[in-house]
Design a protein around this motif. Sequence first.
Motif, PDB file in Angstrom:
ATOM      1  N   CYS A  18       0.873  -1.180   0.029  1.00 13.30           N
ATOM      2  CA  CYS A  18      -0.037   0.101   0.000  1.00 13.30           C
ATOM      3  C   CYS A  18       0.654   1.171   0.026  1.00 13.30           C
ATOM      4  O   CYS A  18       1.730   1.359   1.059  1.00 13.30           O
ATOM      5  CB  CYS A  18      -0.907  -0.014   1.311  1.00 13.30           C
ATOM      6  SG  CYS A  18      -1.945   1.435   1.473  1.00 13.30           S
ATOM      7  N   ILE A  20      -0.352   4.125   0.800  1.00 14.96           N
ATOM      8  CA  ILE A  20      -0.452   5.177   1.796  1.00 14.96           C
ATOM      9  C   ILE A  20       0.282   4.573   3.192  1.00 14.96           C
ATOM     10  O   ILE A  20       0.995   5.627   3.800  1.00 14.96           O
ATOM     11  CB  ILE A  20      -1.881   5.131   2.051  1.00 14.96           C
ATOM     12  CG1 ILE A  20      -2.586   5.422   0.745  1.00 14.96           C
ATOM     13  CG2 ILE A  20      -2.337   6.130   3.137  1.00 14.96           C
ATOM     14  CD1 ILE A  20      -2.085   6.677   0.001  1.00 14.96           C
ATOM     15  N   CYS A  21      -0.096   3.284   3.641  1.00 11.04           N
ATOM     16  CA  CYS A  21       0.631   2.899   4.847  1.00 11.04           C
ATOM     17  C   CYS A  21       1.804   1.704   4.874  1.00 11.04           C
ATOM     18  O   CYS A  21       2.275   1.621   5.691  1.00 11.04           O
ATOM     19  CB  CYS A  21      -0.696   2.479   5.732  1.00 11.04           C
ATOM     20  SG  CYS A  21      -1.134   0.816   5.006  1.00 11.04           S
ATOM     21  N   CYS A  37      -6.142  -2.246   0.426  1.00 12.61           N
ATOM     22  CA  CYS A  37      -5.393  -2.323   1.699  1.00 12.61           C
ATOM     23  C   CYS A  37      -6.443  -2.593   2.996  1.00 12.61           C
ATOM     24  O   CYS A  37      -7.136  -1.806   3.097  1.00 12.61           O
ATOM     25  CB  CYS A  37      -4.683  -1.028   1.783  1.00 12.61           C
ATOM     26  SG  CYS A  37      -3.665  -1.184   3.274  1.00 12.61           S
ATOM     27  N   CYS A  40      -5.432   0.230   5.937  1.00 11.89           N
ATOM     28  CA  CYS A  40      -6.195   1.742   5.934  1.00 11.89           C
ATOM     29  C   CYS A  40      -7.286   1.574   5.275  1.00 11.89           C
ATOM     30  O   CYS A  40      -7.731   2.698   5.253  1.00 11.89           O
ATOM     31  CB  CYS A  40      -5.031   2.410   5.318  1.00 11.89           C
ATOM     32  SG  CYS A  40      -4.732   2.191   3.605  1.00 11.89           S
TER      33      CYS A  40
HETATM   34 ZN   LIG Z   1      -2.742   0.899   3.658  1.00 18.08          ZN
END
Ligand SMILES: [Zn+2]
Length: 89
Positions: A18, A20-21, A37, A40
Amino acid sequence: MDGIPVVFVDPKRTSKLCPICGNRIQEYRQNRRKLLCTDCGKSMDRDVVASMNIAHKAWSRFNMLEMIQVKRSILLLRNQCRNPAMMMW
Ligand SMILES: [Zn+2]
């Protein structure tokens, strides 16, 4: 594209994590192009995930000054794409 730095990155696992995270991301059973994901909750297209992770890998190789120069180059390129007349020069 004169003046725009090019960075080669290893594409391995760029569509597995991911952006983002950083956790492992899963495919939708119905649509393998789409990734989810579970940590998140972000859902994105596989190509978008890979391009974001490739950009992160490339940016991590620059120091802060170089990152500012890269961002300026990207903004300049975006403006050129929005205004085709500017691409003539
Ligand atoms: Zn994520």
